[in-house]
Write a protein that holds these residues in place. Structure first.
Motif: not given
Length: 205
Positions: A1-6, A12-21
Motif C-alpha cells: 500500500m502506498k505510504k501517502s495514502n496510509l 502506518s504500514e502494517g495497518a489492518t483492514e479493520e483499522e483502515i476502515k
C-alpha cells in the motif's frame, strides 16, 4: 500500500483492514461536518474529503487485489519479463480481471520490450492517471518520452539528408521530363549512333 495514502488516514504500514476502515469512517465524518464551515476552513475540508475518499478506495483496491492472488500474479509477470519470456508475460497479464495502475505499467514494460514505444507511452499515461502520485511511473514516463523524442530527431535528421540527395535526383528527372529533356537525350543518342554507323561505313569502303 502506498505510504501517502496510509499517512492521510493517520496510519502506518502494517495497518489492518479493520483499522483502515475505522480511521476512514472517523475522518470522513469529521470532514463532512467541517465542509459546511465558512471560508477557507470549509473549502479545505471539502478538498480533504475528496483526497480521503480517493486514498481509501485505492487502499481497498490494493487489498482486494492482494486477496485475489493478483499480487502474486504481478510478481509472476515481472519475473517473466526479466527472463525475456514476453509472450508468457502477456498471457498472464491478459488473465487479470481488474486492470489497475500496476497492470497498465507492466503492459507498458511489455510493449517497450517489443519496441512499441508509442503504445508503451499510452499505457504509462493511463497508469499515471490512476496513480498520479506514483514517482516510479512518472520517472519511467519521462525517460520514455525523452527516448521517443531523441529517436524522432535522429530519424528526421537522416530523412532530411536522404531527402536532399534523393530530391536532387528526382527533381532533375522531373525537370527534364517537363522541359522536354528526355526527348533531347534521345536525339543525342541517335546522333551518336549515326556517327558510329557512318564511321563503320567509311572503314568498309
Amino acid at each position: 500500500m502506498k505510504k501517502s495514502n496510509l499517512e492521510l488516514l493517520g496510519l502506518s504500514e502494517g495497518a489492518t483492514e479493520e483499522e483502515i476502515k475505522d480511521a476512514y469512517d472517523k475522518l470522513r465524518a469529521k470532514y463532512l461536518e467541517d465542509r459546511f464551515k465558512d471560508g477557507e476552513e470549509g473549502n479545505e475540508a471539502a478538498r480533504m474529503l475528496t483526497k480521503l475518499d480517493a486514498a481509501y478506495n485505492e487502499i481497498m483496491a490494493e487489498l482486494a487485489e492482494a486477496s485475489s492472488g493478483e499480487g502474486t500474479s504481478f510478481e509472476r509477470v515481472e519475473e517473466l519479463i526479466k527472463s525475456g519470456d514476453i509472450q508468457e508475460a502477456q498471457r498472464v497479464l491478459d488473465s487479470f480481471n481488474e486492470r489497475s495502475a500496476k497492470w497498465h505499467y507492466l503492459q507498458s514494460v511489455i510493449f517497450y520490450r517489443k519496441n512499441w514505444m508509442n503504445e508503451s507511452k499510452k499505457q504509462l499515461e493511463i497508469a499515471i492517471q490512476l496513480e498520479p502520485d506514483n514517482e516510479k511511473y512518472k520517472q519511467a514516463y519521462r525517460k520514455l518520452s525523452d527516448r521517443i523524442s531523441n529517436k524522432s530527431k535522429n530519424n528526421n535528421g537522416q530523412n532530411n539528408q536522404q531527402g536532399a540527395y534523393q530530391g536532387q535526383t528526382v527533381q532533375s528527372t522531373a525537370d527534364e521530363d517537363q522541359m522536354g529533356g528526355g526527348f533531347c537525350n534521345s536525339c543525342i543518342q541517335c546522333c551518336a549512333l549515326n556517327m558510329c554507323l557512318n564511321m563503320l561505313c567509311s572503314c568498309c569502303r
